[in-house]
Enzyme design. Structure first.
Site, mmCIF file in Angstrom:
data_model
loop_
_atom_site.group_PDB
_atom_site.id
_atom_site.type_symbol
_atom_site.label_atom_id
_atom_site.label_comp_id
_atom_site.label_asym_id
_atom_site.label_seq_id
_atom_site.Cartn_x
_atom_site.Cartn_y
_atom_site.Cartn_z
ATOM 1 N N SER A 1 0.809 -1.227 0.000
ATOM 2 C CA SER A 1 0.000 0.000 0.000
ATOM 3 C C SER A 1 0.842 1.277 0.000
ATOM 4 C CB SER A 1 -0.970 0.000 1.180
ATOM 5 O OG SER A 1 -1.940 -0.995 0.986
ATOM 6 N N THR B 1 -4.752 -3.819 8.104
ATOM 7 C CA THR B 1 -4.540 -5.167 7.583
ATOM 8 C C THR B 1 -4.446 -6.117 8.776
ATOM 9 O OG1 THR B 1 -3.249 -6.489 6.032
ATOM 10 C CG2 THR B 1 -2.002 -4.891 7.326
ATOM 11 N N LYS C 1 -8.469 -5.789 11.226
ATOM 12 C CA LYS C 1 -9.688 -5.425 10.496
ATOM 13 C C LYS C 1 -10.967 -5.622 11.322
ATOM 14 C CE LYS C 1 -8.131 -6.271 5.750
ATOM 15 N NZ LYS C 1 -8.476 -6.937 4.488
ATOM 16 N N ASP D 1 -13.017 -3.895 0.239
ATOM 17 C CA ASP D 1 -12.564 -5.171 -0.331
ATOM 18 C C ASP D 1 -13.579 -5.747 -1.333
ATOM 19 O OD1 ASP D 1 -10.081 -5.368 0.841
ATOM 20 O OD2 ASP D 1 -10.768 -6.530 2.571
ATOM 21 N N GLY E 1 -13.496 -20.001 1.950
ATOM 22 C CA GLY E 1 -13.217 -19.227 3.162
ATOM 23 C C GLY E 1 -14.466 -18.521 3.660
ATOM 24 N N GLY F 1 -12.771 -12.521 7.021
ATOM 25 C CA GLY F 1 -13.070 -11.133 6.665
ATOM 26 C C GLY F 1 -13.152 -10.902 5.163
HETATM 27 P P1 NAP Z 1 -9.252 -14.464 8.020
HETATM 28 O O1 NAP Z 1 -10.328 -13.536 8.440
HETATM 29 O O2 NAP Z 1 -8.255 -14.923 9.007
HETATM 30 O O3 NAP Z 1 -9.972 -15.757 7.384
HETATM 31 C C1 NAP Z 1 -9.233 -16.837 6.934
HETATM 32 C C2 NAP Z 1 -10.162 -17.892 6.303
HETATM 33 O O4 NAP Z 1 -9.335 -18.859 5.705
HETATM 34 C C3 NAP Z 1 -11.064 -18.604 7.286
HETATM 35 O O5 NAP Z 1 -12.291 -18.856 6.656
HETATM 36 C C4 NAP Z 1 -10.310 -19.902 7.564
HETATM 37 O O6 NAP Z 1 -11.166 -21.027 7.830
HETATM 38 C C5 NAP Z 1 -9.655 -20.148 6.225
HETATM 39 N N1 NAP Z 1 -8.431 -20.945 6.359
HETATM 40 C C6 NAP Z 1 -7.309 -20.607 7.028
HETATM 41 N N2 NAP Z 1 -6.389 -21.585 6.922
HETATM 42 C C7 NAP Z 1 -6.960 -22.571 6.169
HETATM 43 C C8 NAP Z 1 -6.526 -23.848 5.721
HETATM 44 N N3 NAP Z 1 -5.302 -24.295 5.996
HETATM 45 N N4 NAP Z 1 -7.385 -24.592 4.985
HETATM 46 C C9 NAP Z 1 -8.618 -24.127 4.690
HETATM 47 N N5 NAP Z 1 -9.088 -22.930 5.092
HETATM 48 C C10 NAP Z 1 -8.270 -22.167 5.821
HETATM 49 O O7 NAP Z 1 -8.394 -13.845 6.812
HETATM 50 P P2 NAP Z 1 -8.863 -12.770 5.731
HETATM 51 O O8 NAP Z 1 -8.617 -11.404 6.243
HETATM 52 O O9 NAP Z 1 -10.228 -13.128 5.268
HETATM 53 O O10 NAP Z 1 -7.788 -12.998 4.569
HETATM 54 C C11 NAP Z 1 -7.820 -14.160 3.781
HETATM 55 C C12 NAP Z 1 -6.926 -13.998 2.546
HETATM 56 O O11 NAP Z 1 -7.425 -12.961 1.721
HETATM 57 C C13 NAP Z 1 -5.475 -13.629 2.869
HETATM 58 O O12 NAP Z 1 -4.642 -14.568 2.250
HETATM 59 C C14 NAP Z 1 -5.249 -12.271 2.233
HETATM 60 O O13 NAP Z 1 -4.000 -12.239 1.576
HETATM 61 C C15 NAP Z 1 -6.356 -12.202 1.200
HETATM 62 N N6 NAP Z 1 -6.797 -10.807 0.971
HETATM 63 C C16 NAP Z 1 -6.447 -10.208 -0.198
HETATM 64 C C17 NAP Z 1 -6.853 -8.911 -0.468
HETATM 65 C C18 NAP Z 1 -6.468 -8.254 -1.771
HETATM 66 O O14 NAP Z 1 -6.624 -7.032 -1.891
HETATM 67 N N7 NAP Z 1 -5.993 -8.975 -2.750
HETATM 68 C C19 NAP Z 1 -7.634 -8.216 0.476
HETATM 69 C C20 NAP Z 1 -7.975 -8.868 1.668
HETATM 70 C C21 NAP Z 1 -7.546 -10.158 1.903
HETATM 71 P P3 NAP Z 1 -11.705 -21.374 9.319
HETATM 72 O O15 NAP Z 1 -12.901 -20.527 9.519
HETATM 73 O O16 NAP Z 1 -12.030 -22.824 9.256
HETATM 74 O O17 NAP Z 1 -10.586 -21.047 10.256
#
Ligand code: NAP
Length: 305
Positions: free
Chosen positions: A39, A84, A88, A124, A149, A152
């Site tokens: 960012s 981040t 969040k 997002d 997933g 967030g």
């Molecule tokens: P989060 O709130 O921690 O959620 C993570 C999710 O992934 C949960 O549903 C979790 O399942 C699942 N998960 C974690 N480890 C896993 C595994 N080994 N096998 C299967 N499912 C698994 O994280 P978040 O903020 O949503 O972020 C998730 C991803 O989105 C990150 O990798 C981030 O890089 C990406 N992202 C990208 C952008 C972009 O602008 N490109 C923006 C935001 C986020 P459970 O509920 O079972 O724990």
């Protein structure tokens, strides 16, 4: 010698440093870790292009420092922030206001300060929508979508898909109940008359090979919104043999051009894109919230390529 990371204290130090820093720091990202964030380079390019005399910095803020850091942001008259991992969700309790999107998603990635008050937004979902249009020349409303997933990012993406009245939405999550809760929270959006044969328009499925296999035949877009693929040695969340040439694959992970899921998609003959375009568009939308003017998209894109 281990490099000292900036902490909430560094925001304090910043108050004194403001006179010496040119242009002055009035924007930033809070995270833990935060070193990986793209960012600053993206937003600083935009500020420079628009001749806005301020800069954007990264701050390593631990969860226990967050409240104090927000207090300092108010005092220092910041324009706004990005949040981040891991802030969040927890940030919401310290904010003075949130918009409707944040209320539904339960997470904010953008803060704007208004007369000393901190207001939370979430860009997002809309960033994702613009990214899909850009990468695949399609709108969410025309798609049957499988989201991996229920965290967030998934909640923001799933809400956007629902708001844009996508044809079908399937949520797959490791903790099945969490996926189910997310699907149920969107039920109202799917009460319309669209009918697509024997499969439900909205559904949560377990994180299982058989379930993936069935769904791939009944979706157009697969979205990875889990961190699976972020770490070296991770396998693809869905193996190549379960994917098919008709699906488009969007991996929200942007640290790698060829994430394990993207490699699997290519092997299966499917089109695929990584999360860089979502990062770009959520950042452009944040810029527009802060400054109420159009973001210089191409300059921002060039800064993160
Ligand atoms: P989060 O709130 O921690 O959620 C993570 C999710 O992934 C949960 O549903 C979790 O399942 C699942 N998960 C974690 N480890 C896993 C595994 N080994 N096998 C299967 N499912 C698994 O994280 P978040 O903020 O949503 O972020 C998730 C991803 O989105 C990150 O990798 C981030 O890089 C990406 N992202 C990208 C952008 C972009 O602008 N490109 C923006 C935001 C986020 P459970 O509920 O079972 O724990």
């Amino acid at each position: 010698m281990k490099k000292k990371r900036p902490s909430a204290k560094s925001v304090y130090v910043l108050a004194d440093l403001q006179k010496g820093i040119d242009p002055v720091i009035r924007l930033g990202v809070f995270g833990d870790p935060v070193e990986h964030s793209l960012s600053p380079q993206m937003q600083n390019a935009a500020l420079k292009q628009c001749k806005i005399e301020m800069q954007y910095a990264r701050f390593h803020i631990s969860p226990s420092e967050l409240r104090e850091a927000f207090d300092l942001i108010r005092k220092l008259e910041f324009v706004g922030l990005n949040l981040t991992i891991p802030h969040k969700v927890t940030a919401l309790e310290f904010l003075d206001g949130i918009d409707e999107n944040v209320k539904r998603i339960g997470a904010a990635n953008v803060i704007k300060t208004e007369s000393g008050k901190l207001r939370g937004f979430n860009t997002d979902g809309r960033g994702f929508s613009r990214a899909v249009r850009e990468e695949f020349s399609v709108d969410l409303r025309d798609l049957r979508i499988l989201v991996l997933g229920a965290g967030g990012a998934s909640r923001a993406i799933a809400l956007q898909c629902a708001k844009e009245n996508c044809e079908r939405l399937v949520i797959a999550n490791g903790t099945f109940e969490k996926g189910q809760n997310l699907a149920e929270s969107l039920r109202d959006f799917f009460s319309g008359p669209k009918v697509f044969g024997p499969v439900p328009r909205l559904q949560a499925i377990p994180w299982e090979e058989r379930a993936f296999q069935f769904q791939i035949a009944n979706v157009d877009l697969v979205v990875n919104a889990t961190p699976v693929g972020l770490h070296r040695g991770d396998a693809s969340p869905i193996p190549a043999r379960l994917l098919a040439p008709h699906v488009m694959v969007y991996d929200t992970i942007y640290s790698d051009k060829r994430t394990p899921l993207i490699s699997a998609a290519i092997e299966a003959g499917a089109r695929a894109a990584n999360g860089l375009s979502m990062l770009l568009h959520q950042g452009a939308l944040a810029f527009e919230i802060w400054f109420q003017r159009e973001a210089p998209l191409e300059v921002m894109r060039k800064a993160i390529l």
